[in-house]
Design a protein around this motif. Structure first.
Motif, PDB file in Angstrom:
ATOM      1  N   UNK A  49       0.827  -1.192   0.000  1.00  0.00           N
ATOM      2  CA  UNK A  49       0.000   0.000   0.000  1.00  0.00           C
ATOM      3  C   UNK A  49       0.875   1.261   0.000  1.00  0.00           C
ATOM      4  N   UNK A  50       2.057   1.137   0.611  1.00  0.00           N
ATOM      5  CA  UNK A  50       2.990   2.269   0.594  1.00  0.00           C
ATOM      6  C   UNK A  50       3.301   2.650  -0.856  1.00  0.00           C
ATOM      7  N   UNK A  51       3.581   1.660  -1.677  1.00  0.00           N
ATOM      8  CA  UNK A  51       3.912   1.922  -3.080  1.00  0.00           C
ATOM      9  C   UNK A  51       2.719   2.527  -3.819  1.00  0.00           C
ATOM     10  N   UNK A  52       1.519   2.117  -3.481  1.00  0.00           N
ATOM     11  CA  UNK A  52       0.314   2.717  -4.074  1.00  0.00           C
ATOM     12  C   UNK A  52       0.276   4.206  -3.722  1.00  0.00           C
ATOM     13  N   UNK A  53       0.582   4.528  -2.461  1.00  0.00           N
ATOM     14  CA  UNK A  53       0.597   5.923  -2.031  1.00  0.00           C
ATOM     15  C   UNK A  53       1.630   6.749  -2.776  1.00  0.00           C
ATOM     16  N   UNK A  60      -2.189   6.095   3.333  1.00  0.00           N
ATOM     17  CA  UNK A  60      -1.303   5.339   2.453  1.00  0.00           C
ATOM     18  C   UNK A  60       0.166   5.533   2.810  1.00  0.00           C
ATOM     19  N   UNK A  61       0.531   6.750   3.192  1.00  0.00           N
ATOM     20  CA  UNK A  61       1.928   7.051   3.517  1.00  0.00           C
ATOM     21  C   UNK A  61       2.206   6.928   5.017  1.00  0.00           C
ATOM     22  N   UNK A  62       1.368   6.196   5.708  1.00  0.00           N
ATOM     23  CA  UNK A  62       1.592   5.892   7.126  1.00  0.00           C
ATOM     24  C   UNK A  62       2.832   4.999   7.223  1.00  0.00           C
TER      25      UNK A  62
END
Length: 94
Positions: free
Chosen positions: A1-5, A57-59
């Motif tokens: 999910x980080x990469x999605x962000x 997302x960038x958590x």
């Protein structure tokens, strides 16, 4: 999910959310959640819904980061899907 962000940020702003040239500094920036939209370069100011999604997302903590299932029902994503669905249904009726 980080990469999605990261990908979503780049797609909307044409910039990276963090300065990846300094490895030590970028890790610190990620951990303290120090990212900002380059609003002066964007076509429109990011909505509250988009800002909320990007924060999730960038958590930096993976265990508290938004999941794909939660992202799909997030207001920013869901409203876009609903608009696309309505447009598709309208075009199919013609």
């Amino acid at each position: 999910m980080w990469a999605v962000g990261i990908t979503l940020f780049i797609m909307l702003s044409l910039e990276l959310p963090f300065d990846f040239r300094d490895e030590d500094a970028v890790v610190k920036e990620m951990v303290i959640r120090n990212w900002h939209w380059p609003e002066e370069k964007m076509k429109a100011k990011p909505s509250e819904e988009l800002n909320g999604l990007m924060k999730k997302l960038l958590e930096p903590e993976p265990m508290t980061r938004i999941t794909m299932a939660d992202m799909l029902v997030h207001p920013w994503v869901a409203s876009g899907y609903q608009r696309a669905q309505a447009l598709a249904n309208k075009n199919n009726k013609k």
